[in-house]
Design an enzyme around this catalytic site. Sequence first.
Site, PDB file in Angstrom:
ATOM      1  N   HIS A 102      -8.600   7.385  -1.476  1.00  0.00           N
ATOM      2  CA  HIS A 102      -7.501   6.897  -0.190  1.00  0.00           C
ATOM      3  C   HIS A 102      -6.282   6.648  -0.906  1.00  0.00           C
ATOM      4  O   HIS A 102      -5.430   7.748  -1.560  1.00  0.00           O
ATOM      5  CB  HIS A 102      -8.386   5.971   0.357  1.00  0.00           C
ATOM      6  CG  HIS A 102      -7.206   5.197   1.527  1.00  0.00           C
ATOM      7  ND1 HIS A 102      -7.176   4.042   2.335  1.00  0.00           N
ATOM      8  CD2 HIS A 102      -6.047   5.520   1.898  1.00  0.00           C
ATOM      9  CE1 HIS A 102      -6.133   3.772   3.156  1.00  0.00           C
ATOM     10  NE2 HIS A 102      -5.203   4.306   3.089  1.00  0.00           N
ATOM     11  N   HIS A 115       0.657  -1.224  -0.470  1.00  0.00           N
ATOM     12  CA  HIS A 115       0.110   0.068  -0.387  1.00  0.00           C
ATOM     13  C   HIS A 115       0.870   0.863   0.133  1.00  0.00           C
ATOM     14  O   HIS A 115       1.740   1.641   0.669  1.00  0.00           O
ATOM     15  CB  HIS A 115      -0.941   0.150   0.986  1.00  0.00           C
ATOM     16  CG  HIS A 115      -1.356   1.312   1.565  1.00  0.00           C
ATOM     17  ND1 HIS A 115      -2.370   1.616   0.598  1.00  0.00           N
ATOM     18  CD2 HIS A 115      -1.568   2.620   2.272  1.00  0.00           C
ATOM     19  CE1 HIS A 115      -3.008   3.001   0.045  1.00  0.00           C
ATOM     20  NE2 HIS A 115      -2.622   3.498   1.892  1.00  0.00           N
ATOM     21  N   TYR A 163      -9.663 -12.213 -17.036  1.00  0.00           N
ATOM     22  CA  TYR A 163      -9.985 -11.560 -16.544  1.00  0.00           C
ATOM     23  C   TYR A 163     -11.577 -11.774 -16.484  1.00  0.00           C
ATOM     24  O   TYR A 163     -12.294 -11.070 -17.658  1.00  0.00           O
ATOM     25  CB  TYR A 163      -9.587 -10.186 -16.884  1.00  0.00           C
ATOM     26  CG  TYR A 163     -10.202  -8.984 -15.915  1.00  0.00           C
ATOM     27  CD1 TYR A 163     -10.528  -9.280 -14.173  1.00  0.00           C
ATOM     28  CD2 TYR A 163     -11.223  -8.255 -16.312  1.00  0.00           C
ATOM     29  CE1 TYR A 163     -10.528  -8.344 -13.219  1.00  0.00           C
ATOM     30  CE2 TYR A 163     -11.648  -6.901 -15.261  1.00  0.00           C
ATOM     31  CZ  TYR A 163     -11.321  -7.400 -13.994  1.00  0.00           C
ATOM     32  OH  TYR A 163     -12.037  -6.556 -13.126  1.00  0.00           O
ATOM     33  N   ASP A 183       0.867  -5.498 -20.628  1.00  0.00           N
ATOM     34  CA  ASP A 183       1.730  -6.057 -19.922  1.00  0.00           C
ATOM     35  C   ASP A 183       1.228  -6.879 -19.009  1.00  0.00           C
ATOM     36  O   ASP A 183       1.772  -7.887 -18.437  1.00  0.00           O
ATOM     37  CB  ASP A 183       3.191  -5.895 -20.586  1.00  0.00           C
ATOM     38  CG  ASP A 183       3.685  -5.942 -21.939  1.00  0.00           C
ATOM     39  OD1 ASP A 183       4.652  -5.161 -22.123  1.00  0.00           O
ATOM     40  OD2 ASP A 183       2.981  -7.137 -22.309  1.00  0.00           O
ATOM     41  N   HIS A 224       1.198   6.117  -0.807  1.00  0.00           N
ATOM     42  CA  HIS A 224      -0.049   6.865  -1.591  1.00  0.00           C
ATOM     43  C   HIS A 224       1.002   7.614  -2.860  1.00  0.00           C
ATOM     44  O   HIS A 224       0.878   8.908  -3.283  1.00  0.00           O
ATOM     45  CB  HIS A 224      -0.018   8.018   0.205  1.00  0.00           C
ATOM     46  CG  HIS A 224      -0.833   7.759   0.876  1.00  0.00           C
ATOM     47  ND1 HIS A 224      -1.683   8.272   1.748  1.00  0.00           N
ATOM     48  CD2 HIS A 224      -1.737   6.317   1.113  1.00  0.00           C
ATOM     49  CE1 HIS A 224      -2.613   7.872   2.026  1.00  0.00           C
ATOM     50  NE2 HIS A 224      -2.641   6.913   2.092  1.00  0.00           N
TER      51      HIS A 224
HETATM   52  O1  LIG Z   1      -3.473   5.536   4.428  1.00  0.00           O
HETATM   53  C1  LIG Z   1      -2.847   6.061   5.499  1.00  0.00           C
HETATM   54  C2  LIG Z   1      -2.642   7.393   6.198  1.00  0.00           C
HETATM   55  O2  LIG Z   1      -3.463   7.460   5.966  1.00  0.00           O
HETATM   56  C3  LIG Z   1      -1.426   5.112   5.507  1.00  0.00           C
HETATM   57  O3  LIG Z   1      -1.149   3.787   4.869  1.00  0.00           O
HETATM   58  C4  LIG Z   1      -0.072   5.571   6.389  1.00  0.00           C
HETATM   59  O4  LIG Z   1       0.700   6.410   5.213  1.00  0.00           O
HETATM   60  C5  LIG Z   1       0.946   4.409   6.790  1.00  0.00           C
HETATM   61  O5  LIG Z   1       0.920   4.570   7.712  1.00  0.00           O
HETATM   62  P1  LIG Z   1       1.366   3.666   8.430  1.00  0.00           P
HETATM   63  O6  LIG Z   1       2.066   2.640   8.290  1.00  0.00           O
HETATM   64  O7  LIG Z   1       3.269   3.563   8.464  1.00  0.00           O
HETATM   65  O8  LIG Z   1       1.203   3.101  10.088  1.00  0.00           O
END
Ligand SMILES: O=C(CO)[C@@H](O)[C@H](O)COP(=O)(O)O
Length: 229
Positions: free
Chosen positions: A168, A94, A226, A119, A96
């Site tokens: 998000h 995950h 898919y 790809d 941003h």
């Molecule tokens: O989405 C979020 C916060 O909005 C989290 O993904 C932080 O960006 C990272 O958090 P930690 O992994 O450091 O707890």
Amino acid sequence: MLEELKKQVYGANMLLPKYGLVTFTWGNVSGIDREKQLFVIKPSGVEYDKLTADDMVIMDMEGNKVEGKYNPSSDTATHLELYKAFPKVGGIVHTHSSWATSWAQAGRGIPCYGTTHADYMYGEIPCVRCLTKEEIEGAYEKNTGLLIADYFMDKDYEAVPAVLCKNHGPFSWGKDANEAVHNAVVLEEVAKMAARCERINSEVAPAPAELQDKHYYRKHGANAYYGQK
Ligand SMILES: O=C(CO)[C@@H](O)[C@H](O)COP(=O)(O)O
């Protein structure tokens, strides 16, 4: 315990700043040992330049911390729900990262405009809805994972190893932590290209289905598809 997996997950986390996917600590990578039913994840809020393999946190499949001096990532419950829902996944990311997060904030999936996308990811990279008030005020990270799992219930999560969560950001996955990071890098690149593509030509159409098929199947074989062909 799980020293090799901790080193692998640490190394994968360090690829996030290397490939420009994170600012400060806005990201986390995990990896799972399916035999032991344990997964390793980045500790919450620890800066990458201070991070070590020994700092990685070990969690069980009930969400309990098994080992680690720090708290696990705040997104741990999302990673856990995805490991439960996607049995072939060995690693999850995950971030941003700014281009993919911009598509997520805009509430749009990323169409496949070219072979670079095709790809790696078959068809549109989806954007799932924003959580409801109740979901946000409840178990936010768990509900994020449940929402993603529900979306992919009838779909091939290996054919599109990434998703955008509206308002998000992106999650991606793979057979292990390193492949999950590879897919996160691809996601960010195709998000950038697609945004520029639409700026250059606001009426651009997705790539022809046969081109998408050719490129995806050439890399992933005929078994991965898919949805219903
Ligand atoms: O989405 C979020 C916060 O909005 C989290 O993904 C932080 O960006 C990272 O958090 P930690 O992994 O450091 O707890």
